[in-house]
Design an enzyme around this catalytic site. Structure first.
Site, PDB file in Angstrom:
ATOM      1  N   ASP A  18      -8.398 -22.781   3.847  1.00  7.58           N
ATOM      2  CA  ASP A  18      -7.895 -22.295   5.135  1.00  7.58           C
ATOM      3  C   ASP A  18      -7.128 -23.343   5.931  1.00  7.58           C
ATOM      4  O   ASP A  18      -7.082 -23.283   7.161  1.00  7.58           O
ATOM      5  CB  ASP A  18      -9.039 -21.739   6.001  1.00  7.58           C
ATOM      6  CG  ASP A  18      -9.880 -20.734   5.252  1.00  7.58           C
ATOM      7  OD1 ASP A  18      -9.277 -19.906   4.546  1.00  7.58           O
ATOM      8  OD2 ASP A  18     -11.113 -20.781   5.351  1.00  7.58           O
ATOM      9  N   LYS A  21      -2.211 -23.763   3.290  1.00 13.53           N
ATOM     10  CA  LYS A  21      -1.434 -23.995   2.060  1.00 13.53           C
ATOM     11  C   LYS A  21      -0.303 -22.983   1.938  1.00 13.53           C
ATOM     12  O   LYS A  21       0.782 -23.310   1.468  1.00 13.53           O
ATOM     13  CB  LYS A  21      -2.324 -23.856   0.810  1.00 13.53           C
ATOM     14  CG  LYS A  21      -3.347 -24.941   0.644  1.00 13.53           C
ATOM     15  CD  LYS A  21      -4.181 -24.737  -0.604  1.00 13.53           C
ATOM     16  CE  LYS A  21      -5.151 -23.572  -0.553  1.00 13.53           C
ATOM     17  NZ  LYS A  21      -6.194 -23.664   0.464  1.00 13.53           N
ATOM     18  N   LYS A  23       1.490 -21.643   4.179  1.00  9.85           N
ATOM     19  CA  LYS A  23       2.641 -22.039   4.995  1.00  9.85           C
ATOM     20  C   LYS A  23       3.458 -23.138   4.306  1.00  9.85           C
ATOM     21  O   LYS A  23       4.687 -23.105   4.297  1.00  9.85           O
ATOM     22  CB  LYS A  23       2.149 -22.531   6.364  1.00  9.85           C
ATOM     23  CG  LYS A  23       3.272 -22.881   7.314  1.00  9.85           C
ATOM     24  CD  LYS A  23       2.770 -23.277   8.678  1.00  9.85           C
ATOM     25  CE  LYS A  23       2.341 -24.730   8.697  1.00  9.85           C
ATOM     26  NZ  LYS A  23       1.963 -25.163  10.066  1.00  9.85           N
ATOM     27  N   ALA A  46      -9.726 -16.217  -2.214  1.00  6.06           N
ATOM     28  CA  ALA A  46      -8.715 -16.890  -1.408  1.00  6.06           C
ATOM     29  C   ALA A  46      -7.994 -15.890  -0.520  1.00  6.06           C
ATOM     30  O   ALA A  46      -7.931 -14.707  -0.829  1.00  6.06           O
ATOM     31  CB  ALA A  46      -7.704 -17.567  -2.321  1.00  6.06           C
ATOM     32  N   GLY A  47      -7.457 -16.389   0.565  1.00  3.35           N
ATOM     33  CA  GLY A  47      -6.602 -15.553   1.395  1.00  3.35           C
ATOM     34  C   GLY A  47      -5.483 -16.413   1.933  1.00  3.35           C
ATOM     35  O   GLY A  47      -5.739 -17.345   2.679  1.00  3.35           O
ATOM     36  N   HIS A  48      -4.272 -16.157   1.511  1.00  7.46           N
ATOM     37  CA  HIS A  48      -3.139 -16.935   2.003  1.00  7.46           C
ATOM     38  C   HIS A  48      -2.404 -16.143   3.069  1.00  7.46           C
ATOM     39  O   HIS A  48      -1.935 -15.041   2.818  1.00  7.46           O
ATOM     40  CB  HIS A  48      -2.176 -17.276   0.867  1.00  7.46           C
ATOM     41  CG  HIS A  48      -2.650 -18.427   0.041  1.00  7.46           C
ATOM     42  ND1 HIS A  48      -1.865 -19.070  -0.883  1.00  7.46           N
ATOM     43  CD2 HIS A  48      -3.824 -19.063   0.030  1.00  7.46           C
ATOM     44  CE1 HIS A  48      -2.554 -20.045  -1.427  1.00  7.46           C
ATOM     45  NE2 HIS A  48      -3.751 -20.053  -0.904  1.00  7.46           N
ATOM     46  N   GLN A 188      -8.718 -22.415  -2.164  1.00  5.97           N
ATOM     47  CA  GLN A 188      -9.883 -23.101  -1.586  1.00  5.97           C
ATOM     48  C   GLN A 188      -9.533 -24.568  -1.287  1.00  5.97           C
ATOM     49  O   GLN A 188      -8.396 -24.839  -0.969  1.00  5.97           O
ATOM     50  CB  GLN A 188     -11.115 -22.985  -2.488  1.00  5.97           C
ATOM     51  CG  GLN A 188     -11.706 -21.583  -2.531  1.00  5.97           C
ATOM     52  CD  GLN A 188     -11.001 -20.697  -3.530  1.00  5.97           C
ATOM     53  OE1 GLN A 188     -10.785 -21.071  -4.669  1.00  5.97           O
ATOM     54  NE2 GLN A 188     -10.648 -19.499  -3.122  1.00  5.97           N
ATOM     55  N   THR A 203     -17.247 -23.389  -4.339  1.00  9.34           N
ATOM     56  CA  THR A 203     -16.759 -22.256  -5.114  1.00  9.34           C
ATOM     57  C   THR A 203     -16.888 -22.622  -6.600  1.00  9.34           C
ATOM     58  O   THR A 203     -17.409 -23.686  -6.927  1.00  9.34           O
ATOM     59  CB  THR A 203     -15.308 -21.893  -4.700  1.00  9.34           C
ATOM     60  OG1 THR A 203     -14.957 -20.654  -5.314  1.00  9.34           O
ATOM     61  CG2 THR A 203     -14.307 -22.964  -5.101  1.00  9.34           C
TER      62      THR A 203
HETATM   63  P1  IMP Z   1     -16.888 -17.864  -3.447  1.00  6.95           P
HETATM   64  O1  IMP Z   1     -15.687 -18.670  -3.787  1.00  6.95           O
HETATM   65  O2  IMP Z   1     -16.570 -16.478  -2.987  1.00  6.95           O
HETATM   66  O3  IMP Z   1     -17.924 -17.917  -4.530  1.00  6.95           O
HETATM   67  O4  IMP Z   1     -17.586 -18.571  -2.168  1.00  6.95           O
HETATM   68  C1  IMP Z   1     -18.108 -19.888  -2.226  1.00  6.95           C
HETATM   69  C2  IMP Z   1     -17.817 -20.651  -0.945  1.00  6.95           C
HETATM   70  O5  IMP Z   1     -16.427 -20.894  -0.859  1.00  6.95           O
HETATM   71  C3  IMP Z   1     -18.186 -19.901   0.348  1.00  6.95           C
HETATM   72  O6  IMP Z   1     -18.592 -20.859   1.309  1.00  6.95           O
HETATM   73  C4  IMP Z   1     -16.868 -19.246   0.754  1.00  6.95           C
HETATM   74  O7  IMP Z   1     -16.825 -18.970   2.128  1.00  6.95           O
HETATM   75  C5  IMP Z   1     -15.899 -20.343   0.371  1.00  6.95           C
HETATM   76  N1  IMP Z   1     -14.555 -19.864   0.089  1.00  6.95           N
HETATM   77  C6  IMP Z   1     -14.122 -19.217  -1.016  1.00  6.95           C
HETATM   78  N2  IMP Z   1     -12.801 -18.989  -0.940  1.00  6.95           N
HETATM   79  C7  IMP Z   1     -12.386 -19.510   0.220  1.00  6.95           C
HETATM   80  C8  IMP Z   1     -11.104 -19.628   0.840  1.00  6.95           C
HETATM   81  O8  IMP Z   1     -10.065 -19.205   0.329  1.00  6.95           O
HETATM   82  N3  IMP Z   1     -11.099 -20.240   2.061  1.00  6.95           N
HETATM   83  C9  IMP Z   1     -12.199 -20.747   2.628  1.00  6.95           C
HETATM   84  N4  IMP Z   1     -13.404 -20.674   2.085  1.00  6.95           N
HETATM   85  C10 IMP Z   1     -13.502 -20.076   0.885  1.00  6.95           C
HETATM   86 MG    MG Z   2      -7.141 -19.398   2.621  1.00  8.30          MG
END
Ligand code: IMP
Ligand code: MG
Length: 363
Positions: A18, A21, A23, A46-48, A188, A203
């Site tokens: 978060d 990336k 951007k 992930a969320g971009h 991540q 993750t």
């Molecule tokens: P998972 O990747 O869904 O297994 O989650 C494991 C940890 O990574 C948790 O604390 C999630 O909130 C965090 N996490 C997974 N993907 C993201 C991301 O894209 N941004 C921020 N935190 C993430």
């Molecule tokens: Mg993100």
């Protein structure tokens, strides 16, 4: 047979995801010539967030290259949820972004199944996962019971062999004369990396520059490594991260710190210099972007954590006054920037490779 020249620029998150990336990817796609944008790890956890032509898009799987018509590849280091993948294609098309012939999945990427998602929703709470099936999909990959993308009928039109993508015969190289230029976009961040993050609050994939190489790329092809950080830190998950104090709630509110995937509120803290230094060194960072400087400016306090202590900055001189409070905002901000720049210099990053960004769509 002669082969094309291969160059890779990497975008890597130095904190807990978060950091913006998307951007940076968007910026680099606009300014440099890439033949491919590669998502190299993670799944739809992930969320971009990308602002393209003034419109906000959130992608989970599909890399930023698609906004510029660049071949966008979900790599072998990723896990793919076919439902989410098709939802995203529809969302992009509905938003006026053409995807036909632009989006690809490595044949050997692994698939997130309904069972993976159900399991993650059931049992991901202790870690605070996103519930998107990421951990179970990687577990099955490494347990050799997983399903590769090449086994899923509906994904067939999108599949590519990364060997053929990265190493075409010189004369048919797509990027102009004899070059394949890849922008490798991580998901991540370093603090969530399976090996270097705060295990088990991590993750299940490799979020580092090394993770990019796992997609069939040689170390010698790496050119620039763009580290992306936030000027304060955020983390979303089950461990306690945010210290007591109103200032951290203010960061969260003003920074709109809610997960783009799950909508959960992110915990906030000052930027930790040692986490940053470690991430810079282990990822081989050559360029660095600090995002959300405008948010900290609105919060009105300037501080970092250095060697376990909060170092607050005040106006006047480049040196931090421990425990002091900032007087005039601009000078205080400069004092903190100077402090950071000096640290980064000692890690070999020059001033013109350091960007303090204060806008949603610019660096
Ligand atoms: P998972 O990747 O869904 O297994 O989650 C494991 C940890 O990574 C948790 O604390 C999630 O909130 C965090 N996490 C997974 N993907 C993201 C991301 O894209 N941004 C921020 N935190 C993430
Ligand atoms: Mg993100």
């Amino acid at each position: 047979m002669s082969k094309s020249k291969l160059n890779v620029d990497v975008i890597v998150d130095l904190q807990y995801g978060d950091c913006g990336k998307g951007k940076v990817a968007h910026f680099l796609c606009k300014t440099k010539k890439y033949s491919h944008v590669l998502r190299y790890n993670g799944g739809c956890n992930a969320g971009h967030t990308i602002f393209h032509k003034g419109v906000k898009f959130i992608t989970h799987h599909i890399p930023a290259g698609v906004f510029f018509g660049v071949r966008s590849v979900i790599g072998s280091g990723c896990v793919v949820d076919p439902d989410q993948f098709f939802r995203e294609i529809k969302m992009l098309n509905d938003g006026g972004v053409a995807t036909k012939g632009k989006i690809f999945i490595a044949r050997n990427a692994h698939v997130i199944t309904d069972a993976h998602k159900a399991e993650d929703k059931r049992s991901g709470g202790a870690i605070g996962t996103t519930g998107r099936g990421n951990g179970p999909a990687y577990r099955d990959k490494y347990g050799r019971t997983g399903v590769r993308a090449e086994k899923v009928e509906q994904l067939k039109p999108y599949l590519v062999d990364l060997y053929k993508e990265w190493y075409p015969p010189a004369r048919s190289a797509r990027a102009g004369p004899g070059e394949v230029n890849i922008l490798a976009e991580g998901a991540q961040g370093f603090g969530l990396d399976i090996d270097w993050g705060d295990y088990p609050f991590v993750t299940s994939s490799h979020c580092t520059t090394a993770g990019a190489l796992l997609n069939g790329l040689p170390a010698s092809a790496i050119r620039d490594v763009w580290g992306v950080a936030k000027i304060y830190e955020t983390y979303v998950g089950s461990k306690k991260f945010q210290p007591e104090g109103d200032v951290f709630n203010k960061m969260g509110d003003l920074g709109e710190e809610f997960g783009s995937t799950t909508g959960r509120r992110r915990q906030c803290n000052w930027m930790n210099m040692q986490t940053l230094e470690r991430a810079i060194q282990m990822n081989g960072v050559t360029h660095i972007v600090f995002n959300k400087v405008d948010v900290l400016r609105a919060v009105g306090q300037w501080a970092v954590i250095d060697n376990g202590k909060v170092v607050k900055f005040s106006a006047g001189g480049g040196s931090p006054a421990r425990g002091g409070q900032g007087a005039s905002g601009g000078k205080t901000e400069k004092a903190m920037n100077d402090f950071i720049v000096n640290r980064l210099k000692s890690l070999g990053i020059s001033r013109n490779h350091i960007f303090f960004s204060e806008s949603k769509d610019k660096i």
